[in-house]
Design an enzyme around this catalytic site. Structure first.
Site, PDB file in Angstrom:
ATOM      1  N   LYS A 165       0.760  -1.085   0.127  1.00 39.48           N
ATOM      2  CA  LYS A 165      -0.043   0.450  -0.226  1.00 39.48           C
ATOM      3  C   LYS A 165       0.968   0.817   0.095  1.00 39.48           C
ATOM      4  O   LYS A 165       1.709   1.634   1.245  1.00 39.48           O
ATOM      5  CB  LYS A 165      -0.672   0.117   1.276  1.00 39.48           C
ATOM      6  N   ASP A 193       0.930  -0.724  -5.273  1.00 35.87           N
ATOM      7  CA  ASP A 193      -0.604  -0.229  -5.475  1.00 35.87           C
ATOM      8  C   ASP A 193      -1.159   0.981  -4.830  1.00 35.87           C
ATOM      9  O   ASP A 193      -1.038   1.179  -3.910  1.00 35.87           O
ATOM     10  CB  ASP A 193      -1.819  -0.850  -5.051  1.00 35.87           C
ATOM     11  N   GLU A 218       0.259   0.063  -9.632  1.00 32.26           N
ATOM     12  CA  GLU A 218      -1.583  -0.169  -9.830  1.00 32.26           C
ATOM     13  C   GLU A 218      -2.001   0.877  -9.520  1.00 32.26           C
ATOM     14  O   GLU A 218      -2.033   1.485  -8.395  1.00 32.26           O
ATOM     15  CB  GLU A 218      -1.633  -1.336  -9.153  1.00 32.26           C
ATOM     16  N   ASP A 241      -7.561  -0.596 -11.657  1.00 31.75           N
ATOM     17  CA  ASP A 241      -8.634  -1.136 -10.310  1.00 31.75           C
ATOM     18  C   ASP A 241      -9.806  -0.437 -10.403  1.00 31.75           C
ATOM     19  O   ASP A 241     -10.804  -0.406 -11.046  1.00 31.75           O
ATOM     20  CB  ASP A 241      -7.709  -1.043  -8.973  1.00 31.75           C
ATOM     21  N   LYS A 265     -13.139  -6.888  -8.691  1.00 34.40           N
ATOM     22  CA  LYS A 265     -13.823  -7.014  -7.200  1.00 34.40           C
ATOM     23  C   LYS A 265     -14.538  -6.862  -7.642  1.00 34.40           C
ATOM     24  O   LYS A 265     -16.000  -6.675  -8.472  1.00 34.40           O
ATOM     25  CB  LYS A 265     -13.145  -5.610  -6.701  1.00 34.40           C
TER      26      LYS A 265
END
Length: 367
Positions: A165, A193, A218, A241, A265
Site C-alpha cells: 500500500k 498499489d 497499480e 483497479d 473486485k
C-alpha cells in the site's frame, strides 16, 4: 422456486493487525459487513456479503448497503433467484447504480443456484481450472522498514505475492518499494498499489525511480486519463483497479492499451454475474486479473475462491483471503489459507453455512 423473504445482518469485522492503512492517510480498524440471507419456498437459503473498504475508498459504504437493500429487496421477492439475468435486471430497475448494494443479493442467488443444482459455484462459472489459488498479502502502509519486516514474516507463512500500500509521500514510497523488493526472492511477485493516491508528477517520479525493479504499478492516480498518461511513461507492468468498474471501462482500456492486468473486485461490478462477464472478456483478450473484493469475511472469501478457481491459472495474477485478516468467523466451511493458497471446499453453492450465533438477529427483514 421463488424468493419468499430476505434477512439482512450487520456484523463488525475487526482486524487482527489493528489497523489497515492505504493512500492519502486513509485507514480502517473495523469493517462494516452486511450479510444477506435469501429464503425460498423450496427451503433453500442463499447467502451473500458486501463489506466496503470504509466510506472513502469507492462510492460505497456499510450503511449504504443496507439502505439500498431496503429499496431493492421488495422488488425481487416472488421471483426465481436462479434467473440471474432477470434478478439483475429487476435490481437495476429498482435502483440506478450502486452496484455494491446488488452484489450480496447476486452472490446469494448464485449460492441458491449451486445448491439447487447440487454443484459448487466454480462448476457453474466454467469448471475448476485450478486446484487452489495463490494468494497475495496486502501490506498496510507504514514505515518502509516495518513493511519489509512484515513481508518477511508473511513469506514464512507461505505467501509469494505481495501488494504494497503506497500512494503516500512519493519519496517514502520509492524507499518502500526498494526495501520491500530487496527482501523478496526473484520468483516472488510485488505490486505497488497506490490506490489513486499519487498526482501525475508524483507517479512520474516513482515509476522512474523504480524502473529497474521487478514491480507492478497499480492504479497510480485518481482518473483513467491520469493513469493512462503514466502508463505511457513506464515499461513496468501496469494494473488498473478503481477505474475499471464495468464492461465499458474494460473495453475502453483494451482499446487504449491502458493496462497489462486489472483488479476485478466482485462488489465493485455488482456481483458474480457481472464479474464473470468481465472475467471471460479478460481471458478472451489476454488480460490477467487479480480477483478479489473491496474487503470481507467468510462469504466474500468463498465467492472470491469460486471465481478464481474457475479462471485459467495463466490469467489469474493473484487473489486474496480476506477472512484471514479478521478476528471474527461468520460462517463454517469457508476457504482457509494453507501455505499461501486457498480453495473452495467443493460443497454445493458457496459451500458455507452461516454461524447464526455470530451473526445475531437480522437488522432488516423483508417479506
Amino acid at each position: 422456486m421463488k424468493i419468499t423473504a430476505i434477512n439482512v445482518y450487520q456484523k463488525n469485522l475487526p482486524l487482527r493487525e489493528g489497523r489497515y492503512n492505504w493512500s492519502n492517510g486513509n485507514s480502517v480498524e473495523v469493517f462494516d459487513a452486511t450479510i444477506v440471507e435469501l429464503i425460498t419456498d423450496d427451503g433453500i437459503r442463499g447467502y451473500g456479503e458486501c463489506t466496503p473498504l470504509g466510506a472513502s475508498y469507492l462510492p460505497a459504504y456499510g450503511p449504504g448497503v443496507r439502505a439500498g437493500l431496503a429499496e431493492i429487496g421488495p422488488k425481487i421477492i416472488g421471483y426465481d433467484p436462479r434467473d440471474l439475468m432477470s434478478i439483475n435486471a429487476r435490481m437495476d430497475s429498482a435502483l440506478k447504480g450502486h452496484p455494491y448494494v446488488k452484489s450480496a443479493i447476486d452472490v446469494a442467488c448464485w449460492d441458491i443456484l449451486g445448491k439447487s443444482a447440487d454443484m459448487p459455484i466454480y462448476q457453474l462459472l466454467g469448471g475448476k481450472q485450478q486446484a487452489d489459488v495463490n494468494l497475495y498479502r496486502a501490506i498496510s502502509q507504514e514505515a518502509p522498514e516495518i513493511m519489509a519486516e512484515k513481508i518477511e514474516g508473511y513469506k514464512n507463512e507461505g505467501y509469494t505475492k505481495f501488494q504494497l500500500k503506497v500512494g503516500g509521500n512519493a519519496e517514502q514510497d520509492i524507499v518502500r518499494i526498494h526495501q520491500c523488493r530487496a527482501v523478496l526472492a526473484d520468483t516472488d511477485l510485488l505490486v505497488a498499489d497506490a490506490n489513486t493516491g499519487w498526482t501525475m508528477h508524483e507517479a512520474a517520479r516513482v515509476v522512474w525511480a523504480v524502473r529497474d525493479l521487478d514491480v507492478y504499478i497499480e492504479q497510480p492516480c485518481a482518473t483513467y486519463e491520469e493513469c493512462l498518461a503514466i502508463r505511457k511513461r513506464t515499461a513496468l507492468p501496469f494494473i488498473l483497479d478503481e477505474v475499471i468498474d464495468g464492461v465499458q471501462m474494460l473495453l475502453r482500456g483494451l482499446n487504449d492499451g491502458a493496462f497489462d492486468a486489472i483488479n476485478l473486485k466482485i462488489s465493485k461490478v455488482g456481483g458474480l454475474t457481472r464479474a464473470r462477464q468481465i472475467r471471460d472478456l479478460c481471458v478472451t483478450t489476454g488480460v490477467a486479473m487479480t480477483i478479489e473484493d473491496t474487503w470481507g469475511g467468510d462469504f466474500v472469501t468463498a465467492a472470491i475462491a469460486h471465481l478464481a478457481q474457475s479462471t485459467p491459472e495463466e490469467f489469474l495474477l493473484s487473489s486474496t483471503d480476506f477472512n484471514s485478516y479478521g478476528t471474527v468467523t461468520i460462517a463454517s466451511g469457508a476457504p482457509q489459507r494453507v501455505e499461501g493458497k486457498m480453495s473452495a471446499n467443493g460443497e454445493p453453492g458457496l459451500g458455507c453455512d452461516p454461524i447464526k450465533a455470530s451473526l445475531g438477529e437480522p437488522v432488516l427483514v423483508l417479506h
